[in-house]
Design an enzyme around this catalytic site. Structure first.
Site, PDB file in Angstrom:
ATOM      1  NE  ARG A  22      -2.332   0.946   3.665  1.00  0.00           N
ATOM      2  CZ  ARG A  22      -3.034   1.282   4.723  1.00  0.00           C
ATOM      3  NH1 ARG A  22      -4.340   1.165   4.705  1.00  0.00           N
ATOM      4  NH2 ARG A  22      -2.460   1.724   5.803  1.00  0.00           N
TER       5      ARG A  22
ATOM      6  CG  ASP B 119       6.474  -2.807   9.627  1.00  0.00           C
ATOM      7  OD1 ASP B 119       7.184  -3.301   8.734  1.00  0.00           O
ATOM      8  OD2 ASP B 119       6.092  -1.608   9.616  1.00  0.00           O
TER       9      ASP B 119
ATOM     10  CG  ASP C 121       2.755  -2.324   9.014  1.00  0.00           C
ATOM     11  OD1 ASP C 121       2.930  -3.523   8.679  1.00  0.00           O
ATOM     12  OD2 ASP C 121       2.777  -1.400   8.190  1.00  0.00           O
TER      13      ASP C 121
ATOM     14  CB  THR D  34      -1.949   7.161  -3.100  1.00  0.00           C
ATOM     15  OG1 THR D  34      -1.384   5.841  -3.179  1.00  0.00           O
ATOM     16  CG2 THR D  34      -1.042   8.141  -3.829  1.00  0.00           C
TER      17      THR D  34
HETATM   18  C1  PRP Z   1      -1.019  -4.257   4.699  1.00  0.00           C
HETATM   19  C2  PRP Z   1      -1.914  -5.460   4.919  1.00  0.00           C
HETATM   20  C3  PRP Z   1      -2.800  -5.432   3.711  1.00  0.00           C
HETATM   21  C4  PRP Z   1      -2.960  -3.951   3.456  1.00  0.00           C
HETATM   22  C5  PRP Z   1      -4.312  -3.539   3.955  1.00  0.00           C
HETATM   23  O1  PRP Z   1      -0.022  -4.554   3.812  1.00  0.00           O
HETATM   24  O2  PRP Z   1      -1.222  -6.666   5.065  1.00  0.00           O
HETATM   25  O3  PRP Z   1      -2.241  -6.075   2.576  1.00  0.00           O
HETATM   26  O4  PRP Z   1      -1.930  -3.292   4.212  1.00  0.00           O
HETATM   27  O5  PRP Z   1      -4.551  -2.216   3.643  1.00  0.00           O
HETATM   28  P1  PRP Z   1      -5.712  -1.776   2.654  1.00  0.00           P
HETATM   29  O6  PRP Z   1      -6.917  -2.577   3.000  1.00  0.00           O
HETATM   30  O7  PRP Z   1      -5.868  -0.322   2.974  1.00  0.00           O
HETATM   31  O8  PRP Z   1      -5.237  -2.004   1.245  1.00  0.00           O
HETATM   32  P2  PRP Z   1       1.133  -3.510   3.436  1.00  0.00           P
HETATM   33  O9  PRP Z   1       0.691  -2.618   2.334  1.00  0.00           O
HETATM   34  O10 PRP Z   1       1.589  -2.816   4.693  1.00  0.00           O
HETATM   35  O11 PRP Z   1       2.254  -4.420   2.827  1.00  0.00           O
HETATM   36  P3  PRP Z   1       3.175  -5.507   3.539  1.00  0.00           P
HETATM   37  O12 PRP Z   1       2.305  -6.692   3.886  1.00  0.00           O
HETATM   38  O13 PRP Z   1       4.152  -5.832   2.480  1.00  0.00           O
HETATM   39  O14 PRP Z   1       3.783  -4.888   4.756  1.00  0.00           O
HETATM   40  N1  URA Z   2      -2.221  -2.467   7.233  1.00  0.00           N
HETATM   41  C1  URA Z   2      -1.821  -2.885   8.462  1.00  0.00           C
HETATM   42  O1  URA Z   2      -0.912  -3.707   8.582  1.00  0.00           O
HETATM   43  N2  URA Z   2      -2.455  -2.386   9.530  1.00  0.00           N
HETATM   44  C2  URA Z   2      -3.459  -1.490   9.447  1.00  0.00           C
HETATM   45  O2  URA Z   2      -4.001  -1.071  10.476  1.00  0.00           O
HETATM   46  C3  URA Z   2      -3.843  -1.065   8.157  1.00  0.00           C
HETATM   47  C4  URA Z   2      -3.214  -1.579   7.069  1.00  0.00           C
END
Ligand code: PRP
Ligand code: URA
Length: 207
Positions: free
Chosen positions: A102, A201, A198, A106
């Site tokens: 994400r 993370d 997150d 944006t």
């Molecule tokens: C997080 C999570 C989802 C997304 C949710 O991933 O694991 O994939 O955010 O957010 P949304 O519903 O607003 O799209 P992230 O983008 O942090 O990527 P990552 O798993 O690689 O850390």
């Molecule tokens: N992605 C995450 O990992 N946590 C949140 O709260 C939203 C998006």
């Protein structure tokens, strides 16, 4: 349809995941355990057939899984911890990966990887991502699955925001969601409140 799994074990483990004092190792283990409990609910409508076999005591007809084969698809990164756990329950399932992150400004999903089982159209698909926040990532992933021919898709998440479930219900009304809890809202940075932070993370210790 959104199914909230209110079982006490699920709710307890989710609270432990929310706790900011929970470290990487325990967080990852809890995510795996919760995924198994969510799978128990998400897969409750798998078809069964009756098969004749003999126990050490006598012969009889007993239920065995039948119907469409399964595919587990992880939204990278965080969804991996879910498919890694669930594939232990359904070892014949094929596993696909959709790479999305994400954009922090944006909040829109950026796609970077897509590898799905070739016969995904013939399989029941269980799409995993611990977090359903704005819904952008899950909606895009479901779009990729449908482009690849998938016809039966269920979304499994640990935690959702109402904004995210609404987006999936609007964009993909045919996709049911199984989740441990739906929190109150998103904050200005697109994080679920109160949430658990997150997920990626916390699973991988990258912050
Ligand atoms: C997080 C999570 C989802 C997304 C949710 O991933 O694991 O994939 O955010 O957010 P949304 O519903 O607003 O799209 P992230 O983008 O942090 O990527 P990552 O798993 O690689 O850390
Ligand atoms: N992605 C995450 O990992 N946590 C949140 O709260 C939203 C998006």
């Amino acid at each position: 349809m959104v199914t909230i799994v209110s079982h006490p074990l699920v709710q307890h483990k989710l609270s432990l995941m929310r706790d900011e004092r929970t470290g990487v190792k325990e967080f990852r283990e809890l995510a795996g355990e919760l995924s198994l409990l969510l799978a128990y609910e998400a897969m409750r409508d798998l078809e069964l057939t009756s098969q004749r076999l003999s126990t050490p005591i006598e012969e009889g007809d007993f239920p065995m899984l039948s119907g469409k084969k399964l595919a587990l698809v992880a939204i990278l990164r965080a969804g991996l911890v879910m498919t890694d756990a669930i594939v232990g329950l359904v070892p014949a399932a094929k596993v696909g990966h959709i790479g999305l992150y994400r954009d922090p400004q944006t909040l829109k999903p950026v796609a970077y990887y897509n590898k799905l089982p070739a016969d995904i159209a013939e399989r029941r698909v269980f799409l995993t991502d611990p977090m359903l926040a704005t819904g952008g990532s899950a909606s895009a992933a479901i779009g990729f699955l449908k482009e690849a021919g998938a016809q039966s898709i269920k979304l499994m998440c640990i935690l959702a925001a109402p904004e995210g479930t609404a987006v999936i219900e609007k964009d993909h009304p045919d996709v049911d969601i199984v989740v441990a809890a739906v929190d109150s809202q998103l904050n200005n940075h697109g994080y679920i409140v109160p949430g658990l932070g997150d997920a990626g993370d916390r699973i991988y210790g990258t912050k």
